[in-house]
Design a protein around this motif. Structure first.
Motif, PDB file in Angstrom:
ATOM      1  N   UNK A 236      18.727   4.809   1.127  1.00  0.00           N
ATOM      2  CA  UNK A 236      18.180   6.173   1.168  1.00  0.00           C
ATOM      3  C   UNK A 236      19.117   7.138   1.880  1.00  0.00           C
ATOM      4  N   UNK A 237      20.252   7.415   1.249  1.00  0.00           N
ATOM      5  CA  UNK A 237      21.188   8.396   1.807  1.00  0.00           C
ATOM      6  C   UNK A 237      20.648   9.813   1.708  1.00  0.00           C
ATOM      7  N   UNK A 238      19.571   9.982   0.925  1.00  0.00           N
ATOM      8  CA  UNK A 238      19.011  11.323   0.753  1.00  0.00           C
ATOM      9  C   UNK A 238      18.259  11.815   1.984  1.00  0.00           C
ATOM     10  N   UNK A 239      17.916  10.901   2.899  1.00  0.00           N
ATOM     11  CA  UNK A 239      17.164  11.286   4.096  1.00  0.00           C
ATOM     12  C   UNK A 239      18.125  11.476   5.263  1.00  0.00           C
ATOM     13  N   UNK A 240      18.180  12.659   5.876  1.00  0.00           N
ATOM     14  CA  UNK A 240      19.050  12.868   7.049  1.00  0.00           C
ATOM     15  C   UNK A 240      18.765  11.819   8.121  1.00  0.00           C
ATOM     16  N   UNK A 241      19.824  11.225   8.660  1.00  0.00           N
ATOM     17  CA  UNK A 241      19.630  10.134   9.611  1.00  0.00           C
ATOM     18  C   UNK A 241      18.919  10.598  10.885  1.00  0.00           C
ATOM     19  N   UNK A 242      19.072  11.851  11.217  1.00  0.00           N
ATOM     20  CA  UNK A 242      18.393  12.403  12.390  1.00  0.00           C
ATOM     21  C   UNK A 242      16.886  12.148  12.327  1.00  0.00           C
ATOM     22  N   UNK A 243      16.322  12.266  11.127  1.00  0.00           N
ATOM     23  CA  UNK A 243      14.872  12.098  10.972  1.00  0.00           C
ATOM     24  C   UNK A 243      14.424  10.647  11.145  1.00  0.00           C
ATOM     25  N   UNK A 244      15.379   9.717  11.037  1.00  0.00           N
ATOM     26  CA  UNK A 244      15.042   8.290  11.107  1.00  0.00           C
ATOM     27  C   UNK A 244      15.266   7.697  12.488  1.00  0.00           C
ATOM     28  N   UNK A 247      12.352   8.757  18.522  1.00  0.00           N
ATOM     29  CA  UNK A 247      12.299   9.843  19.523  1.00  0.00           C
ATOM     30  C   UNK A 247      12.802   9.395  20.888  1.00  0.00           C
ATOM     31  N   UNK A 248      12.624   8.121  21.215  1.00  0.00           N
ATOM     32  CA  UNK A 248      13.099   7.621  22.508  1.00  0.00           C
ATOM     33  C   UNK A 248      14.616   7.734  22.631  1.00  0.00           C
ATOM     34  N   UNK A 249      15.315   7.521  21.513  1.00  0.00           N
ATOM     35  CA  UNK A 249      16.773   7.616  21.533  1.00  0.00           C
ATOM     36  C   UNK A 249      17.231   9.057  21.385  1.00  0.00           C
ATOM     37  N   UNK A 250      16.421   9.884  20.719  1.00  0.00           N
ATOM     38  CA  UNK A 250      16.766  11.308  20.634  1.00  0.00           C
ATOM     39  C   UNK A 250      16.755  11.964  22.008  1.00  0.00           C
ATOM     40  N   UNK A 251      15.892  11.478  22.894  1.00  0.00           N
ATOM     41  CA  UNK A 251      15.866  12.005  24.268  1.00  0.00           C
ATOM     42  C   UNK A 251      17.223  11.814  24.944  1.00  0.00           C
ATOM     43  N   UNK A 252      17.853  10.670  24.636  1.00  0.00           N
ATOM     44  CA  UNK A 252      19.132  10.342  25.262  1.00  0.00           C
ATOM     45  C   UNK A 252      20.284  11.089  24.597  1.00  0.00           C
ATOM     46  N   UNK A 253      20.248  11.141  23.267  1.00  0.00           N
ATOM     47  CA  UNK A 253      21.372  11.702  22.511  1.00  0.00           C
ATOM     48  C   UNK A 253      21.371  13.223  22.470  1.00  0.00           C
ATOM     49  N   UNK A 254      20.182  13.827  22.529  1.00  0.00           N
ATOM     50  CA  UNK A 254      20.090  15.284  22.510  1.00  0.00           C
ATOM     51  C   UNK A 254      20.099  15.860  21.103  1.00  0.00           C
ATOM     52  N   UNK A 255      20.066  17.179  21.011  1.00  0.00           N
ATOM     53  CA  UNK A 255      19.957  17.871  19.727  1.00  0.00           C
ATOM     54  C   UNK A 255      21.306  18.211  19.097  1.00  0.00           C
ATOM     55  N   UNK A 256      22.347  18.320  19.893  1.00  0.00           N
ATOM     56  CA  UNK A 256      23.626  18.820  19.375  1.00  0.00           C
ATOM     57  C   UNK A 256      24.491  17.732  18.751  1.00  0.00           C
ATOM     58  N   UNK A 257      24.136  16.479  18.940  1.00  0.00           N
ATOM     59  CA  UNK A 257      24.968  15.391  18.448  1.00  0.00           C
ATOM     60  C   UNK A 257      24.867  15.288  16.916  1.00  0.00           C
ATOM     61  N   UNK A 258      25.960  14.835  16.283  1.00  0.00           N
ATOM     62  CA  UNK A 258      25.968  14.577  14.843  1.00  0.00           C
ATOM     63  C   UNK A 258      25.401  13.181  14.590  1.00  0.00           C
ATOM     64  N   UNK A 260      24.670  11.654  11.890  1.00  0.00           N
ATOM     65  CA  UNK A 260      25.197  10.917  10.734  1.00  0.00           C
ATOM     66  C   UNK A 260      26.293   9.926  11.129  1.00  0.00           C
ATOM     67  N   UNK A 261      26.947  10.165  12.287  1.00  0.00           N
ATOM     68  CA  UNK A 261      27.992   9.238  12.718  1.00  0.00           C
ATOM     69  C   UNK A 261      27.406   7.876  13.088  1.00  0.00           C
ATOM     70  N   UNK A 262      26.087   7.825  13.314  1.00  0.00           N
ATOM     71  CA  UNK A 262      25.445   6.559  13.668  1.00  0.00           C
ATOM     72  C   UNK A 262      24.797   5.877  12.459  1.00  0.00           C
ATOM     73  N   UNK A 263      24.852   6.507  11.291  1.00  0.00           N
ATOM     74  CA  UNK A 263      24.211   5.928  10.112  1.00  0.00           C
ATOM     75  C   UNK A 263      24.899   4.616   9.729  1.00  0.00           C
ATOM     76  N   UNK A 281       7.573  10.651  13.159  1.00  0.00           N
ATOM     77  CA  UNK A 281       7.693   9.712  12.047  1.00  0.00           C
ATOM     78  C   UNK A 281       7.089   8.369  12.465  1.00  0.00           C
ATOM     79  N   UNK A 282       6.067   7.903  11.744  1.00  0.00           N
ATOM     80  CA  UNK A 282       5.465   6.603  12.087  1.00  0.00           C
ATOM     81  C   UNK A 282       6.478   5.473  11.954  1.00  0.00           C
ATOM     82  N   UNK A 283       6.233   4.356  12.639  1.00  0.00           N
ATOM     83  CA  UNK A 283       7.117   3.187  12.559  1.00  0.00           C
ATOM     84  C   UNK A 283       7.245   2.730  11.108  1.00  0.00           C
ATOM     85  N   UNK A 284       8.441   2.336  10.730  1.00  0.00           N
ATOM     86  CA  UNK A 284       8.697   1.943   9.343  1.00  0.00           C
ATOM     87  C   UNK A 284       9.661   0.756   9.318  1.00  0.00           C
TER      88      UNK A 284
END
Length: 589
Positions: A236-244, A247-258, A260-263, A281-284
């Motif tokens: 599913x390359x159609x879904x931006x990796x940010x959305x996947x 949230x626990x890791x987004x707290x650490x990485x912040x909003x400005x990071x790219x 897609x480099x972690x995809x 996003x519910x667990x998947x």
């Protein structure tokens, strides 16, 4: 879409003959798997066999042959696969008309998009187009569609499927039943067609129904391996990796990071996975592939893997990754070293939990191949774990190691052989050849592109060096346009010149030609193929078998050569045939 349908239906309407072959009751459990080019595989009942060996012209009904010019190349209309019952004897050409049943599979590349729900208007348009194309393809023949059955628009294993069937007659009799199932992935259309006489249709339909739900896709990993995966999931390359990202890791990485480099290199989710709210996003469940280049001179052995060191490092890395989150590891599974496709791999798992929410499990496998490490990981919440674990296990079971032939293509990597570029080539040259070449020559200039020996071959053992078997691959660039087209040079001329060349080369050695065993030429998977085999012998020694296959494109020649002693020939010929049969030209699906 209309043009694509016309092309497909032309291919398949050419095969409207039917044959009255009676068989025993059909087994419903034993199925054999077969590749569909590079796109995947399909399974078929043991009562059937695939018959690409039959020239396609003799399978085409005379009603269609009379519409074609004498110079037409019928092979370009051949389906990707065509199945008959075991024991089927192909008709003679020219000769008395006979009829026969078959199941064909045709794969087309393209871009296919369908709405989640098709309207009645859209369905009616598709139905009208298909009927019109079928009727158009029968113009000029005495075939007639007697009856159309209702069209079905369905979902088969996550894929959009359109299924339709009709009854067809020739001069008002000889009724044939035809059923077609079109399966659509985003980049592939698979058309599975059954044609059978009315009195045989029930039997053939049982075969057909066993096959249409067995289609699996295949993914190529960096030209060093392939894996099969079920069509219920999709990269599913159609879904931006940010959305996947949790949230626990987004707290650490912040909003400005790219993000897609972690995809991962490939990230498989449920085919119908959708995100309603990107902030919650519910667990998947997911399954990912990554490749880490890590060239090694020799394939590692299972015993060389230090599982205790890897276990310690992996646990430390996982813990460090979650230290700043509210995740915790509840328990670790077993760390174990296994062997997959002749190479070692480490497998491990653990259960994690976010605060008091439901737990999830992570299962990972690291495959230590010679040119790279392949990492496969599956993560799933407990409520969907059985489905995802089953997919993960089947994907691992499908692992097929590949030989990467740079800028040419790929082949199956033999399980009990190893590519040995690490051995100085002079060590491997036999004494008869050294007599001819001398001592001062640079033997490395004669090294083949790839050289395969048994995986336990020891170049320091003089007994093994005295007589050993091998498979070599040589690639040469140049102008091979004449040899890459079937009719540019007569086959008798090619065979004569090749045999004369072999005889000239052997005159300069102590070998004699004791048998010219075979010669063949065909066009398969985008390449012209010329193959031949012969037997040579030194006085007082056992015979040595030589099998050579040339693959030609307009700009490249690839030569695959088997050299084997009589005593080892049955083993080596099996491996050689599998390699040659599995060749896939780069960019050719």
């Amino acid at each position: 879409m209309n043009k694509k349908y016309t092309t497909l239906l032309l291919l398949l309407s050419l095969l409207v003959q039917t044959n009255y072959i009676f068989a025993k009751d059909i087994p419903t459990t034993t199925l054999h798997k077969i590749d569909i080019l590079n796109i995947g595989s399909i399974a078929y009942p043991q009562a059937l066999e695939e018959r690409s060996d039959i020239p396609f012209k003799i399978l085409v009904d005379e009603e269609f042959r009379k519409l074609m010019s004498d110079s037409i190349d019928y092979e370009k209309f051949r389906p990707t696969l065509i199945f008959f019952e075991k024991g089927f004897v192909a008709p003679q050409f020219p000769g008395k008309k006979i009829s026969f049943g078959y199941i064909s599979v045709t794969a087309l590349s393209g871009t296919y998009r369908f709405p989640k729900e098709m309207s009645d208007i859209q369905k009616a348009k598709i139905e009208s187009n298909i009927k019109q194309d079928v009727d158009t393809n029968l113009v000029g023949t005495q075939f007639l569609v007697k009856k159309w059955n209702p069209f079905e628009f369905k979902n088969i294993n996550g894929l959009v499927a359109i299924q339709y069937s009709y009854e067809q007659t020739l001069r008002g009799k000889d009724q044939t039943n035809i059923i077609t199932t079109n399966l659509y992935d985003s980049d592939v259309q698979l058309q599975i067609v059954l044609s059978a006489p009315k009195k045989e249709y029930k039997k053939w339909l049982a075969y057909y129904n066993q096959m249409i739900r067995t289609f699996n896709r295949k993914v190529n990993i960096a030209d060093i391996a392939t894996f099969e995966y079920p069509t219920e999931i999709q990269d599913r390359k159609d879904i931006p990796f940010r959305h996947l990202v949790d949230n626990e890791f987004k707290k650490i990485l912040g909003d400005s990071v790219n993000y897609e480099q972690f995809r991962p290199g490939l990230l498989f989710l449920d085919r119908d996975f959708a995100i309603a709210d990107t902030t919650n996003v519910p667990a998947f469940g997911s399954l990912s592939f990554n490749v880490l280049p890590e060239y090694k001179k020799r394939t590692l052995s299972k015993d060389s893997i230090k599982v205790d060191v890897l276990e310690s490092n992996i646990k430390l890395n996982v813990q460090q990754n979650i230290d700043s989150t509210d995740y915790r590891i509840n328990k670790w599974g077993e760390f174990k070293v296994v062997e997959l496709g002749g190479v070692p791999a480490i497998q491990y798992s653990y259960e994690q939990q976010l605060r008091e929410e439901q737990t999830s499990e992570v299962h990972s496998t690291y495959i230590f191949d010679k040119p790279a490490q392949i990492q496969i990981s599956m993560s799933s919440p407990i409520n969907t774990l059985p489905d995802w674990k089953n997919r993960y296990d089947k994907i691992l079971e499908s692992y097929q190691r590949l030989v990467n032939i740079p800028n040419v293509g790929t082949m199956y990597y033999p399980l009990h052989l190893e590519e040995r570029s690490d051995i100085p080539f002079e060590v491997l040259v036999d004494k008869e050849s050294k007599k001819k070449l001398g001592d001062s020559i640079d033997y490395e200039r004669f090294r083949p592109t790839l050289l395969f020996l048994k995986d336990d071959f020891n170049q320091n053992d003089s007994t093994q060096l005295k007589s050993f078997s091998s498979i070599t691959i040589n690639v040469q660039e140049g102008d091979f346009s004449k040899l890459s087209y079937p009719d540019s040079i007569s086959l008798s001329t090619i065979e004569f010149e090749i045999k004369a060349s072999v005889e000239r080369n052997l005159k300069n050695t102590g070998y004699s030609l004791t048998g010219w065993d075979s010669f063949n030429s065909c066009v398969v998977k985008g390449s012209r193929i010329i193959s031949y085999s012969y037997t040579q012998q030194l006085s007082g020694t056992e015979p040595k078998h030589m099998c050579i296959t040339y693959f030609y494109t307009p700009t490249k020649q690839m030569q695959v050569t088997l050299t084997s002693s009589e005593s080892e020939y049955s083993f080596w010929k099996t491996e050689y045939d599998r390699m040659v049969d599995s060749f896939r030209l780069s960019g050719w699906r």
